[in-house]
Motif scaffolding. Sequence first.
Motif, PDB file in Angstrom:
ATOM      1  N   ILE A  25       4.686 -26.331   4.921  1.00 35.57           N
ATOM      2  CA  ILE A  25       4.681 -25.488   6.079  1.00 35.57           C
ATOM      3  C   ILE A  25       3.197 -25.884   6.739  1.00 35.57           C
ATOM      4  N   VAL A  26       3.246 -26.288   7.915  1.00 33.82           N
ATOM      5  CA  VAL A  26       1.967 -26.444   8.690  1.00 33.82           C
ATOM      6  C   VAL A  26       2.040 -25.265   9.894  1.00 33.82           C
ATOM      7  N   GLN A  27       0.910 -24.545   9.761  1.00 34.03           N
ATOM      8  CA  GLN A  27       1.076 -23.310  10.621  1.00 34.03           C
ATOM      9  C   GLN A  27      -0.452 -23.227  11.050  1.00 34.03           C
ATOM     10  N   PHE A  28      -0.757 -22.906  12.444  1.00 37.83           N
ATOM     11  CA  PHE A  28      -1.744 -22.529  13.015  1.00 37.83           C
ATOM     12  C   PHE A  28      -1.917 -21.067  13.639  1.00 37.83           C
ATOM     13  N   GLY A  29      -2.545 -20.326  13.088  1.00 35.49           N
ATOM     14  CA  GLY A  29      -2.428 -18.882  13.389  1.00 35.49           C
ATOM     15  C   GLY A  29      -2.178 -17.967  12.059  1.00 35.49           C
ATOM     16  N   ASP A  30      -2.065 -16.496  12.234  1.00 31.40           N
ATOM     17  CA  ASP A  30      -1.821 -15.651  11.345  1.00 31.40           C
ATOM     18  C   ASP A  30      -0.470 -15.745  10.760  1.00 31.40           C
ATOM     19  N   ARG A  31      -0.249 -15.491   9.395  1.00 35.75           N
ATOM     20  CA  ARG A  31       1.168 -15.342   9.055  1.00 35.75           C
ATOM     21  C   ARG A  31       1.311 -14.284   8.100  1.00 35.75           C
ATOM     22  N   GLY A  32       2.470 -13.540   8.230  1.00 36.28           N
ATOM     23  CA  GLY A  32       2.975 -12.450   7.435  1.00 36.28           C
ATOM     24  C   GLY A  32       3.387 -12.796   5.856  1.00 36.28           C
ATOM     25  N   GLU A  33       4.386 -13.417   6.168  1.00 40.24           N
ATOM     26  CA  GLU A  33       5.044 -13.727   4.607  1.00 40.24           C
ATOM     27  C   GLU A  33       5.602 -15.127   4.642  1.00 40.24           C
ATOM     28  N   ALA A  34       5.484 -15.868   3.620  1.00 43.78           N
ATOM     29  CA  ALA A  34       6.253 -17.226   3.399  1.00 43.78           C
ATOM     30  C   ALA A  34       6.655 -17.477   2.083  1.00 43.78           C
ATOM     31  N   THR A  35       7.710 -17.821   1.886  1.00 46.23           N
ATOM     32  CA  THR A  35       8.422 -18.170   0.579  1.00 46.23           C
ATOM     33  C   THR A  35       8.910 -19.492   0.513  1.00 46.23           C
ATOM     34  N   PRO A  36       8.135 -20.575   0.789  1.00 49.12           N
ATOM     35  CA  PRO A  36       8.724 -22.010   0.544  1.00 49.12           C
ATOM     36  C   PRO A  36       9.260 -22.326  -1.038  1.00 49.12           C
ATOM     37  N   ARG A  37      10.490 -22.898  -1.130  1.00 53.17           N
ATOM     38  CA  ARG A  37      10.888 -23.094  -2.342  1.00 53.17           C
ATOM     39  C   ARG A  37      11.650 -24.333  -2.438  1.00 53.17           C
ATOM     40  N   LEU A  38      11.462 -25.124  -3.452  1.00 50.53           N
ATOM     41  CA  LEU A  38      11.988 -26.547  -3.722  1.00 50.53           C
ATOM     42  C   LEU A  38      12.555 -26.812  -4.969  1.00 50.53           C
ATOM     43  N   ASN A  39      13.541 -27.359  -5.293  1.00 50.05           N
ATOM     44  CA  ASN A  39      14.252 -27.804  -6.597  1.00 50.05           C
ATOM     45  C   ASN A  39      14.622 -29.011  -6.346  1.00 50.05           C
ATOM     46  N   ALA A  40      14.369 -30.002  -7.215  1.00 54.81           N
ATOM     47  CA  ALA A  40      14.419 -31.397  -6.944  1.00 54.81           C
ATOM     48  C   ALA A  40      14.725 -32.183  -8.368  1.00 54.81           C
ATOM     49  N   LEU A  41      15.708 -33.153  -8.338  1.00 53.95           N
ATOM     50  CA  LEU A  41      15.964 -33.943  -9.549  1.00 53.95           C
ATOM     51  C   LEU A  41      15.332 -35.431  -8.775  1.00 53.95           C
ATOM     52  N   ALA A  42      14.656 -35.920  -9.653  1.00 51.86           N
ATOM     53  CA  ALA A  42      13.927 -37.212  -9.325  1.00 51.86           C
ATOM     54  C   ALA A  42      14.432 -38.330 -10.474  1.00 51.86           C
ATOM     55  N   VAL A  43      15.549 -39.078  -9.802  1.00 50.97           N
ATOM     56  CA  VAL A  43      16.094 -39.875 -11.107  1.00 50.97           C
ATOM     57  C   VAL A  43      15.834 -41.347 -10.827  1.00 50.97           C
ATOM     58  N   GLN A  44      15.281 -41.997 -11.797  1.00 46.75           N
ATOM     59  CA  GLN A  44      15.382 -43.527 -11.905  1.00 46.75           C
ATOM     60  C   GLN A  44      16.193 -44.058 -12.775  1.00 46.75           C
ATOM     61  N   ARG A  45      17.132 -45.056 -12.322  1.00 43.33           N
ATOM     62  CA  ARG A  45      18.061 -45.612 -13.096  1.00 43.33           C
ATOM     63  C   ARG A  45      17.750 -47.329 -13.221  1.00 43.33           C
ATOM     64  N   ALA A  46      18.288 -47.559 -14.160  1.00 41.16           N
ATOM     65  CA  ALA A  46      18.239 -49.179 -14.283  1.00 41.16           C
ATOM     66  C   ALA A  46      19.608 -49.845 -13.622  1.00 41.16           C
ATOM     67  N   ILE A  47      20.577 -48.816 -13.389  1.00 42.38           N
ATOM     68  CA  ILE A  47      22.034 -49.329 -12.826  1.00 42.38           C
ATOM     69  C   ILE A  47      22.169 -48.498 -11.552  1.00 42.38           C
ATOM     70  N   ASP A  48      23.027 -48.872 -10.751  1.00 43.97           N
ATOM     71  CA  ASP A  48      23.282 -48.244  -9.553  1.00 43.97           C
ATOM     72  C   ASP A  48      23.893 -46.690  -9.798  1.00 43.97           C
ATOM     73  N   HIS A  49      23.333 -45.810  -8.759  1.00 41.55           N
ATOM     74  CA  HIS A  49      23.955 -44.324  -9.178  1.00 41.55           C
ATOM     75  C   HIS A  49      25.329 -44.082  -9.066  1.00 41.55           C
TER      76      HIS A  49
END
Length: 136
Positions: A25-49
């Motif tokens: 979030i980028v915000q200029f000014g006051d904020r009441g409530e924020a609940t940012p959430r992120l779930n991520a899988l970061a996969v590195q493989r030697a072969i094609d996905h």
Amino acid sequence: MQQNFTIRTSEIALVSIVDVSLSSIVQFGDRGEATPRLNALAVQRAIDHTKAGSVYFESYPIFYRPLPKLVDPETEAGDDVCIRRVNHCPRIKVGCVYVTAVGSTASFLAGNAMRTTAESRIKHIRQYEKSLIEIR
């Protein structure tokens, strides 16, 4: 008890942000409530996905474990923490701000945040053949 707060105006001379991503979030000014959430899988493989098969969030307990509890001795003892704030000027004045990156549920805020609960859960997976790993 819900309190009323005066609305303020943010005056910022210059903002330079290179990248904002991943539930941020980028915000200029006051904020009441924020609940940012992120779930991520970061996969590195030697072969094609497409040949290696799928990876599922359900396979990793990090994504469904409950959040750890915040232990606050003041609150548990029944003591209230009160903050009284007087804003003599209705303007938030900021000079120059340079930001390289805001990511993974981070918040860049010029103002007041009443309540923010941010959660970022990332599972890094690296899948390589044993012959690619050199053990000494």
